[in-house]
Design a protein around this motif. Structure first.
Motif, mmCIF file in Angstrom:
data_model
loop_
_atom_site.group_PDB
_atom_site.id
_atom_site.type_symbol
_atom_site.label_atom_id
_atom_site.label_comp_id
_atom_site.label_asym_id
_atom_site.label_seq_id
_atom_site.Cartn_x
_atom_site.Cartn_y
_atom_site.Cartn_z
ATOM 1 N N LEU B 160 0.830 -1.204 0.000
ATOM 2 C CA LEU B 160 0.000 0.000 0.000
ATOM 3 C C LEU B 160 0.865 1.253 0.000
ATOM 4 N N LEU B 161 1.900 1.261 0.870
ATOM 5 C CA LEU B 161 2.714 2.465 0.981
ATOM 6 C C LEU B 161 3.552 2.697 -0.267
ATOM 7 N N MET B 162 4.035 1.605 -0.872
ATOM 8 C CA MET B 162 4.886 1.767 -2.048
ATOM 9 C C MET B 162 4.087 2.383 -3.194
ATOM 10 N N PHE B 163 2.915 1.802 -3.465
ATOM 11 C CA PHE B 163 2.110 2.357 -4.554
ATOM 12 C C PHE B 163 1.556 3.724 -4.161
ATOM 13 N N GLY B 164 1.185 3.885 -2.891
ATOM 14 C CA GLY B 164 0.676 5.180 -2.434
ATOM 15 C C GLY B 164 1.698 6.279 -2.656
ATOM 16 N N THR B 165 2.953 6.008 -2.235
ATOM 17 C CA THR B 165 4.014 6.996 -2.441
ATOM 18 C C THR B 165 4.208 7.258 -3.922
ATOM 19 N N GLY B 166 4.121 6.176 -4.704
ATOM 20 C CA GLY B 166 4.257 6.335 -6.152
ATOM 21 C C GLY B 166 3.268 7.355 -6.684
ATOM 22 N N VAL C 100 9.321 6.030 -4.290
ATOM 23 C CA VAL C 100 9.992 7.072 -5.079
ATOM 24 C C VAL C 100 10.890 6.417 -6.132
ATOM 25 N N GLY C 101 11.613 5.375 -5.710
ATOM 26 C CA GLY C 101 12.484 4.679 -6.647
ATOM 27 C C GLY C 101 11.714 4.068 -7.797
ATOM 28 N N PHE C 102 10.510 3.610 -7.502
ATOM 29 C CA PHE C 102 9.662 2.989 -8.511
ATOM 30 C C PHE C 102 9.325 4.003 -9.612
ATOM 31 N N VAL C 103 8.877 5.189 -9.212
ATOM 32 C CA VAL C 103 8.485 6.186 -10.196
ATOM 33 C C VAL C 103 9.706 6.674 -10.982
ATOM 34 N N LEU C 104 10.845 6.830 -10.282
ATOM 35 C CA LEU C 104 12.048 7.320 -10.970
ATOM 36 C C LEU C 104 12.601 6.256 -11.925
ATOM 37 N N GLY C 105 12.714 5.041 -11.426
ATOM 38 C CA GLY C 105 13.381 4.007 -12.214
ATOM 39 C C GLY C 105 12.462 3.303 -13.187
ATOM 40 N N GLY C 106 11.206 3.199 -12.824
ATOM 41 C CA GLY C 106 10.264 2.544 -13.715
ATOM 42 C C GLY C 106 10.321 1.034 -13.680
ATOM 43 N N PHE C 107 11.148 0.486 -12.839
ATOM 44 C CA PHE C 107 11.224 -0.966 -12.710
ATOM 45 C C PHE C 107 11.144 -1.325 -11.243
ATOM 46 N N CYS C 108 10.916 -2.612 -10.972
ATOM 47 C CA CYS C 108 11.277 -3.125 -9.669
ATOM 48 C C CYS C 108 12.275 -4.244 -9.961
ATOM 49 N N PRO C 109 12.990 -4.727 -8.956
ATOM 50 C CA PRO C 109 14.106 -5.634 -9.253
ATOM 51 C C PRO C 109 13.744 -6.793 -10.200
ATOM 52 N N GLY C 110 12.664 -7.496 -9.904
ATOM 53 C CA GLY C 110 12.306 -8.656 -10.731
ATOM 54 C C GLY C 110 12.069 -8.279 -12.183
ATOM 55 N N THR C 111 11.347 -7.180 -12.400
ATOM 56 C CA THR C 111 11.037 -6.814 -13.773
ATOM 57 C C THR C 111 12.281 -6.314 -14.511
ATOM 58 N N SER C 112 13.219 -5.739 -13.765
ATOM 59 C CA SER C 112 14.403 -5.221 -14.454
ATOM 60 C C SER C 112 15.235 -6.374 -15.027
ATOM 61 N N TYR C 113 15.233 -7.537 -14.349
ATOM 62 C CA TYR C 113 15.985 -8.668 -14.903
ATOM 63 C C TYR C 113 15.409 -9.081 -16.256
ATOM 64 N N THR C 114 14.078 -9.119 -16.339
ATOM 65 C CA THR C 114 13.479 -9.533 -17.612
ATOM 66 C C THR C 114 13.719 -8.470 -18.682
ATOM 67 N N ALA C 115 13.750 -7.197 -18.264
ATOM 68 C CA ALA C 115 13.996 -6.138 -19.239
ATOM 69 C C ALA C 115 15.424 -6.211 -19.770
ATOM 70 N N ILE C 116 16.369 -6.599 -18.906
ATOM 71 C CA ILE C 116 17.742 -6.788 -19.379
ATOM 72 C C ILE C 116 17.758 -7.896 -20.432
#
Lengths: 203, 178, 200
Positions: B160-166, C100-116
């Motif tokens: 919830l917090l991760m997507f919320g912050t997003g 914040v990292g999600f919005v900046l990077g656009g990936f999460c660890p698992g998905t970045s492996y498949t994108a590589i």
């Protein structure tokens, strides 16, 4: 909206709702005698007085000391933050719910480890988890933590370290009435025990 | 508008709900076999520990965080999550090959930003994700997905917090994407 | 019966083979659902593509319902399942940092492996950042060790936290998911109408 989606979502909700209306599972989880016997012969259920002292000093949030002696004995003397469940009350429902609350590590103790061993078996059959027995009980507690015996001159360094720890712990529990040559506080500060699951962490 | 062209240009992905059911089944099987969920960032953690252990063994030994993952009998790379993450990579290769998405090296970005900006943002995002996943005891797959599926309160919290912050910060970084 | 490995039904030696196979299945589904594209993923934050929400929620709901039924039929012992322990404050902080990292990077660890795997340079940089981030965390660990272990609530489940059964939690989750699917479908239609270009 596609009709198929509505059907699929309906199935999903039905499946989830089905969980609620299913007749209750037969939950009388009697422990398999073989499993119980295997667990009883395992020495892993014992924790030493030193380990417990360390956990109490560090305010381990998962530790819960359970005194299985009578209420009178409990009034006279008990360990820090212990709760009292005399052996005969252990199988009652409210004792059970109180003990399973929060999934803490339960350490049973009595004067020696006979009664607490019995409590352990009862708790085991009730299906409780993370249960332990204080090895040697309060008698060993007094011997080792409250009035620790100095090791012989020839003893190993580990023994001296242990003694120093016990002196510090003794001061912690008795309020510093014992004279100590070394600064005990430095010895009491022990690094927090890592969770056994630490290596599994991370995603 | 040019709806027709759009649809043609869009890569062929499987239906997201179907993908979700497949992912859910993979997760279920994982729980059934191993008793724990999926993960991804743990492999990078193992890689970090291995690298530091190789370059400066004393330093790794002194570090209270890394020490826990170093054993004498085998390398930290010999770890369930490392193998699983390698599998993720292979799975991506298979799917990419099957649907014809493996092409030459490229950068995907909004047309309004430069390549440099995109890579910079990706790097910062990676660093933040790395730090956050350690505090959160897992990333989106380990904590949010597997955690929530096993009804862990922490998993739900992280999700919830991760997507919320997003959603809260998305507005400030919209240039990066649209 | 299950879980198989902790119960010793599958010997430990098969552990890594199974890890690899499970990883392959995981990676395949991620890539096939479109998680190898960062613009696809971040669409969830801007309303033009809710694939993340759809896949994620469906997967969670399917696995949740599946686990409950498996438990009911006695195929799996839910008590032996690893329930991620909750460390309240560090998890809150970690999740916010990841958001914040999600919005900046656009990936999460698992998905970045498949994108590589399909040749995305940004995913490689993201994974490099991940490496650096975890390295920095370990280096500065002593400074926030206290905080890292604070707020330990143990392996508490959602049901235990709110004082309801986990079956009810599952039902609530399914209802929320279905409502979310419907709402996001409406939003997506509206947002996409106004988008001039949408390419990957």
């Amino acid at each position: 909206m596609n009709k198929n989606y509505i059907i699929l979502m309906g199935i999903l909700i039905l499946l989830a709702a089905g969980l609620l209306v299913l007749p209750l599972k037969n939950n009388s989880k009697q422990l398999d005698p073989e499993v119980l016997m295997w667990d009883i012969v395992q020495p892993t259920r014992y924790v030493s007085t030193d380990e417990v002292a360390k956990m109490i000093i560090e305010h381990d949030p998962l530790l819960m000391m359970v005194d299985v002696r009578s209420a009178e004995d409990f009034q006279l003397f008990s360990l820090t933050n212990a709760i009292n469940f005399p052996l005969d009350s252990l199988a009652l429902d409210d004792a059970r719910s109180a003990l399973t609350f929060n999934k803490r590590n339960l350490v049973f103790y009595s004067n020696d480890d006979l009664k607490s061993d019995q409590a352990w078996v009862i708790a085991k059959r009730l299906g409780l988890k993370n249960i332990y027995v204080l090895k040697g009980g309060l008698n060993r507690w007094i011997q080792t933590i409250i009035q620790p015996e100095a090791p012989a001159e020839t003893a190993s360094e580990a023994e001296f370290n242990l003694y120093a720890f016990r002196q510090g712990a003794s001061q912690y529990f008795t309020g510093g009435s014992i004279s100590i040559d070394k600064s005990p506080q430095a010895e009491v500060v022990v690094s927090r025990k890592k969770k056994a699951k630490a290596a599994e962490g991370g995603c | 508008m040019n709806q027709e062209i759009d649809i043609q240009d869009r890569p062929k992905y499987i239906n997201p709900y179907f993908g979700g059911v497949l992912l859910g089944l993979v997760l279920l099987i994982t729980f059934y076999i191993t008793g724990r969920g999926l993960g991804a960032s743990g492999a990078v953690k193992s890689a970090v520990v291995t690298t530091v252990d190789k370059v400066a063994p004393d330093h790794a030994e002194q570090n209270t965080y890394m020490k826990a993952f170093i054993t004498d009998d085998h390398s930290p790379m010999f770890n369930w999550l490392v193998f699983e993450s390698f599998g993720i990579f292979i799975g991506g290769l298979l799917s990419g090959a099957l649907f014809g998405r493996i092409k030459k090296l490229r950068i995907e970005k909004s047309p309004n930003i430069t390549n440099k900006t995109r890579l910079f943002a990706a790097g910062i995002g990676g660093i933040l994700f790395g730090i956050g996943s350690q505090f959160g005891r897992g990333c989106s797959s380990g904590a949010a997905l597997s955690g929530t599926a096993s009804s862990s309160f922490g998993g739900l919290l992280v999700m919830l917090l991760m997507f919320g912050t997003g959603y809260v910060v998305a507005y400030f970084f919209r240039k990066l994407w649209i | 019966m299950g879980p198989l490995i902790p119960q010793g039904i599958i010997p430990m030696g098969w552990d890594f083979v199974i890890a690899l196979l499970i990883g392959i299945a995981f990676g395949f589904v991620l890539e096939a659902s479109g998680f190898s594209s960062s613009r696809n993923i971040t669409g969830v934050f801007y309303g033009y593509n809710f694939v993340v929400l759809r896949v994620f929620f469906t997967a969670v709901v399917v696995a949740m319902i599946g686990l409950q039924y498996f438990d009911y039929f006695g195929w799996i012992d839910l008590n032996q399942i690893y329930v991620l322990p909750t460390f309240l404050s560090p998890m809150i902080v970690g999740a916010i940092i990841m958001g914040v990292g999600f919005v900046l990077g656009g990936f999460c660890p698992g998905t970045s492996y498949t994108a590589i795997a399909i040749g995305k340079i940004d995913a490689m940089v993201f994974t490099g950042g991940l490496f650096l981030g975890i390295f920095l965390f370990s280096e500065f660990f002593p400074f926030f060790e206290q905080f890292y272990y604070s707020g330990n609530m143990g392996s508490i489940t959602i049901g235990e936290f709110f004082g309801i059964s986990n079956n009810l939690v599952t039902l609530i989750f399914v209802v929320i998911a279905v409502v979310a699917f419907y709402i996001t479908w409406r939003i997506e239609l509206r947002v996409r109408k106004n988008m001039i270009q949408y390419k990957f």
